[in-house]
Structures are given as structure tokens and as C-alpha cells.
Design a protein around this motif. Structure first.
Motif, PDB file in Angstrom:
ATOM      1  N   ALA A  46      -3.920  12.928   3.075  1.00  0.00           N
ATOM      2  CA  ALA A  46      -3.704  14.112   3.879  1.00  0.00           C
ATOM      3  C   ALA A  46      -4.979  15.140   3.906  1.00  0.00           C
ATOM      4  CB  ALA A  46      -2.691  14.962   3.162  1.00  0.00           C
ATOM      5  N   PRO A  47      -5.433  15.998   4.642  1.00  0.00           N
ATOM      6  CA  PRO A  47      -6.371  16.776   4.679  1.00  0.00           C
ATOM      7  C   PRO A  47      -6.701  17.458   3.463  1.00  0.00           C
ATOM      8  CG  PRO A  47      -5.488  17.081   6.778  1.00  0.00           C
ATOM      9  CD  PRO A  47      -4.410  16.142   5.890  1.00  0.00           C
ATOM     10  N   GLY A  48      -7.966  17.486   2.632  1.00  0.00           N
ATOM     11  CA  GLY A  48      -8.039  17.973   1.510  1.00  0.00           C
ATOM     12  C   GLY A  48      -7.346  17.633   0.281  1.00  0.00           C
ATOM     13  N   LYS A  49      -6.848  16.637   0.582  1.00  0.00           N
ATOM     14  CA  LYS A  49      -6.017  15.766  -0.720  1.00  0.00           C
ATOM     15  C   LYS A  49      -6.818  14.547  -0.986  1.00  0.00           C
ATOM     16  CE  LYS A  49      -1.423  17.933  -0.513  1.00  0.00           C
ATOM     17  NZ  LYS A  49      -0.063  17.567  -0.181  1.00  0.00           N
ATOM     18  N   GLU A  50      -6.548  13.985  -2.185  1.00  0.00           N
ATOM     19  CA  GLU A  50      -7.094  12.705  -2.756  1.00  0.00           C
ATOM     20  C   GLU A  50      -6.047  11.562  -1.998  1.00  0.00           C
ATOM     21  OE1 GLU A  50      -9.866  13.958  -5.447  1.00  0.00           O
ATOM     22  OE2 GLU A  50      -9.116  11.802  -5.222  1.00  0.00           O
ATOM     23  N   ARG A  51      -6.812  10.289  -1.776  1.00  0.00           N
ATOM     24  CA  ARG A  51      -6.123   9.261  -1.294  1.00  0.00           C
ATOM     25  C   ARG A  51      -5.101   8.977  -2.341  1.00  0.00           C
ATOM     26  NH1 ARG A  51      -9.578   4.666   1.176  1.00  0.00           N
ATOM     27  NH2 ARG A  51      -9.619   6.282   3.026  1.00  0.00           N
ATOM     28  N   GLU A  52      -3.845   8.811  -1.605  1.00  0.00           N
ATOM     29  CA  GLU A  52      -2.483   8.188  -2.733  1.00  0.00           C
ATOM     30  C   GLU A  52      -2.170   6.844  -2.342  1.00  0.00           C
ATOM     31  OE1 GLU A  52       1.918   9.958  -3.165  1.00  0.00           O
ATOM     32  OE2 GLU A  52       0.882  10.529  -1.580  1.00  0.00           O
ATOM     33  N   ARG A  53      -2.117   6.023  -3.199  1.00  0.00           N
ATOM     34  CA  ARG A  53      -1.141   4.696  -3.094  1.00  0.00           C
ATOM     35  C   ARG A  53       0.006   4.807  -2.744  1.00  0.00           C
ATOM     36  NH1 ARG A  53      -2.217   2.493  -7.582  1.00  0.00           N
ATOM     37  NH2 ARG A  53      -0.248   2.669  -8.408  1.00  0.00           N
ATOM     38  N   VAL A  54       0.552   4.321  -1.785  1.00  0.00           N
ATOM     39  CA  VAL A  54       1.918   4.559  -1.424  1.00  0.00           C
ATOM     40  C   VAL A  54       2.807   3.506  -1.742  1.00  0.00           C
ATOM     41  CG1 VAL A  54       3.476   4.997   0.722  1.00  0.00           C
ATOM     42  CG2 VAL A  54       1.526   6.223   0.617  1.00  0.00           C
ATOM     43  N   SER A  55       2.177   2.078  -1.336  1.00  0.00           N
ATOM     44  CA  SER A  55       3.218   0.962  -1.717  1.00  0.00           C
ATOM     45  C   SER A  55       2.135  -0.281  -1.611  1.00  0.00           C
ATOM     46  CB  SER A  55       4.358   0.663  -0.685  1.00  0.00           C
ATOM     47  OG  SER A  55       4.924  -0.426  -0.912  1.00  0.00           O
ATOM     48  N   CYS A  56       2.598  -1.469  -2.267  1.00  0.00           N
ATOM     49  CA  CYS A  56       1.908  -2.533  -2.530  1.00  0.00           C
ATOM     50  C   CYS A  56       3.150  -3.938  -2.339  1.00  0.00           C
ATOM     51  CB  CYS A  56       1.187  -2.857  -3.665  1.00  0.00           C
ATOM     52  SG  CYS A  56      -0.244  -1.664  -3.950  1.00  0.00           S
ATOM     53  N   ILE A  57       2.464  -4.898  -1.611  1.00  0.00           N
ATOM     54  CA  ILE A  57       3.313  -6.190  -1.651  1.00  0.00           C
ATOM     55  C   ILE A  57       2.598  -7.394  -2.218  1.00  0.00           C
ATOM     56  CG2 ILE A  57       3.081  -6.585   0.417  1.00  0.00           C
ATOM     57  CD1 ILE A  57       5.929  -7.620   0.817  1.00  0.00           C
ATOM     58  N   GLY A  58       3.173  -8.225  -3.020  1.00  0.00           N
ATOM     59  CA  GLY A  58       2.408  -9.301  -3.523  1.00  0.00           C
ATOM     60  C   GLY A  58       1.995 -10.271  -2.675  1.00  0.00           C
ATOM     61  N   GLY A  59       0.825 -11.008  -2.860  1.00  0.00           N
ATOM     62  CA  GLY A  59       0.638 -12.252  -2.061  1.00  0.00           C
ATOM     63  C   GLY A  59       1.235 -13.349  -2.272  1.00  0.00           C
ATOM     64  N   THR A  60       1.292 -13.925  -3.528  1.00  0.00           N
ATOM     65  CA  THR A  60       1.908 -15.118  -3.852  1.00  0.00           C
ATOM     66  C   THR A  60       3.237 -14.945  -4.593  1.00  0.00           C
ATOM     67  OG1 THR A  60       0.755 -15.034  -6.106  1.00  0.00           O
ATOM     68  CG2 THR A  60      -0.420 -16.500  -4.054  1.00  0.00           C
ATOM     69  N   ASP A  61       3.675 -13.626  -4.565  1.00  0.00           N
ATOM     70  CA  ASP A  61       4.949 -13.485  -5.145  1.00  0.00           C
ATOM     71  C   ASP A  61       5.721 -12.511  -4.273  1.00  0.00           C
ATOM     72  OD1 ASP A  61       3.562 -11.661  -8.023  1.00  0.00           O
ATOM     73  OD2 ASP A  61       4.228 -10.864  -5.944  1.00  0.00           O
ATOM     74  N   SER A  62       6.672 -12.047  -4.676  1.00  0.00           N
ATOM     75  CA  SER A  62       7.596 -11.115  -3.636  1.00  0.00           C
ATOM     76  C   SER A  62       7.436  -9.782  -4.287  1.00  0.00           C
ATOM     77  CB  SER A  62       9.028 -11.623  -3.618  1.00  0.00           C
ATOM     78  OG  SER A  62       9.618 -11.605  -4.650  1.00  0.00           O
ATOM     79  N   THR A  67       7.253  -5.981  -4.943  1.00  0.00           N
ATOM     80  CA  THR A  67       6.718  -4.715  -4.237  1.00  0.00           C
ATOM     81  C   THR A  67       7.015  -3.537  -5.225  1.00  0.00           C
ATOM     82  OG1 THR A  67       9.288  -4.363  -3.829  1.00  0.00           O
ATOM     83  CG2 THR A  67       8.061  -5.599  -1.976  1.00  0.00           C
ATOM     84  N   ILE A  68       5.852  -2.697  -4.733  1.00  0.00           N
ATOM     85  CA  ILE A  68       5.712  -1.550  -5.902  1.00  0.00           C
ATOM     86  C   ILE A  68       5.655  -0.061  -4.905  1.00  0.00           C
ATOM     87  CG2 ILE A  68       4.069  -0.214  -7.324  1.00  0.00           C
ATOM     88  CD1 ILE A  68       2.942  -3.213  -7.785  1.00  0.00           C
ATOM     89  N   TYR A  69       6.361   0.730  -5.123  1.00  0.00           N
ATOM     90  CA  TYR A  69       6.380   2.210  -4.556  1.00  0.00           C
ATOM     91  C   TYR A  69       5.912   3.339  -5.228  1.00  0.00           C
ATOM     92  CZ  TYR A  69       9.144  -0.782  -1.356  1.00  0.00           C
ATOM     93  OH  TYR A  69       9.535  -1.621  -0.390  1.00  0.00           O
ATOM     94  N   ALA A  70       5.155   4.289  -4.861  1.00  0.00           N
ATOM     95  CA  ALA A  70       5.078   5.449  -5.358  1.00  0.00           C
ATOM     96  C   ALA A  70       6.461   6.253  -5.426  1.00  0.00           C
ATOM     97  CB  ALA A  70       4.160   6.397  -4.435  1.00  0.00           C
ATOM     98  N   ASP A  71       6.473   7.104  -6.627  1.00  0.00           N
ATOM     99  CA  ASP A  71       7.806   7.831  -6.743  1.00  0.00           C
ATOM    100  C   ASP A  71       7.909   8.613  -5.717  1.00  0.00           C
ATOM    101  OD1 ASP A  71       7.177   8.145 -10.405  1.00  0.00           O
ATOM    102  OD2 ASP A  71       7.937   6.563  -9.198  1.00  0.00           O
ATOM    103  N   SER A  72       6.801   9.295  -4.882  1.00  0.00           N
ATOM    104  CA  SER A  72       7.102  10.106  -3.605  1.00  0.00           C
ATOM    105  C   SER A  72       7.880   9.452  -2.702  1.00  0.00           C
ATOM    106  CB  SER A  72       5.939  10.670  -3.279  1.00  0.00           C
ATOM    107  OG  SER A  72       5.064   9.734  -3.152  1.00  0.00           O
ATOM    108  N   VAL A  73       7.940   8.082  -2.602  1.00  0.00           N
ATOM    109  CA  VAL A  73       8.515   7.453  -1.390  1.00  0.00           C
ATOM    110  C   VAL A  73       9.678   6.598  -1.728  1.00  0.00           C
ATOM    111  CG1 VAL A  73       6.186   7.781  -0.255  1.00  0.00           C
ATOM    112  CG2 VAL A  73       6.728   5.400  -1.406  1.00  0.00           C
ATOM    113  N   LYS A  74       9.857   6.170  -2.897  1.00  0.00           N
ATOM    114  CA  LYS A  74      10.829   5.423  -3.550  1.00  0.00           C
ATOM    115  C   LYS A  74      11.944   5.743  -2.844  1.00  0.00           C
ATOM    116  CE  LYS A  74       9.555   3.612  -7.708  1.00  0.00           C
ATOM    117  NZ  LYS A  74       9.376   3.821  -8.989  1.00  0.00           N
TER     118      LYS A  74
END
Length: 129
Positions: free
Chosen positions: A40-56, A58-65
Motif C-alpha cells: 500500500a502507498p507509504g507502507k512496506e511490502r507485505e507477504r500475503v500468502s505462499c504455496i509450495g511447488g513440490t508439496d501442497s 500453503t502459508i498465510y499472513a495472520d491479517s488474511v487467514k
């Protein structure tokens, strides 16, 4: 040309939903960890979610879980971010990034900001009434 292309952003009212797409071009995503980030403008880049390549994994930031769901369709070489119950504070430029699955998904996700091999150009999400 190897690249990631995001789409699906837009303007939505609070409580609404959007589905973002991150498509791979010139390479296949199935062995890569994919992460969604937002800034967001004026804020640091935040990691929201990830998904594995060779496994299933998934990871989420607390703010979007519980509101966001990440998934992948290897046949379409695309990763999705389904965003429900959107809030004004979700407004940001959303980008996807990728790195090979050389290590655990958790490790790659945690370090993706500096390890990413490819970044997309971003898609804007605005949540407003």
C-alpha cells in the motif's frame, strides 16, 4: 521471455470478493514456490500468502487467514488468490513472485522477498464503498 503476469484486480466494496491470477509465461510453475505480496502507498511490502511447488503447503499472513485462499492449477500454469470478505485495509498493489523449491516451502516463502527469481508487474486492488 520468462515472466509472471497478474490479473484480476479491481474496485470492490467492503465485504466483496476478488480472485487474482498469476500466470507463468515461458516457464512452468509446478516446481516453484509462488508467493503473493502487497504494498500500500507509504507502507512496506507485505507477504500475503505462499504455496509450495513440490508439496501442497500453503502459508498465510495472520491479517488474511480465514479470508484468502491460495491455490494452483498446473494445467493452466497459474496460481490463484481468492480474496473474500475484503476490507479497506486490503487495498494495495498485489504482486506475485517465485523461486525454485530447493528448500522447504516455509523457508522459501520466508525468504522470497530477496530470493525471488521472477516478479510480476502487479495488479491493483481497491476496497472502498
Amino acid at each position: 521471455q520468462l515472466q509472471l503476469v497478474e490479473s484480476g484486480g479491481g474496485l470492490v466494496q467492503p465485504g466483496g470478493s476478488l480472485r487474482l491470477s498469476c500466470a507463468g509465461s515461458g516457464f512452468t510453475l509446478d516446481t516453484y514456490v509462488i508467493g503473493w505480496f502487497r504494498q500500500a502507498p507509504g507502507k512496506e511490502r507485505e507477504r500475503v500468502s505462499c504455496i509450495g511447488g513440490t508439496d501442497s503447503t500453503t502459508i498465510y499472513a495472520d491479517s488474511v487467514k480465514g479470508r484468502f485462499t491460495i491455490s494452483r492449477d498446473n494445467a493452466k500454469n497459474t496460481v490463484y488468490l481468492q480474496m473474500n470478505s475484503l476490507k479497506p485495509e486490503d487495498t494495495a498493489l498485489y504482486s506475485c513472485a517465485t523461486a525454485p523449491s530447493y528448500y522447504s516451502t516455509a523457508f522459501v516463502c520466508a525468504t522470497l522477498l530477496r530470493r525471488a527469481h521472477y516478479w510480476g508487474q502487479g495488479t491493483q486492488v481497491t476496497v472502498s464503498s
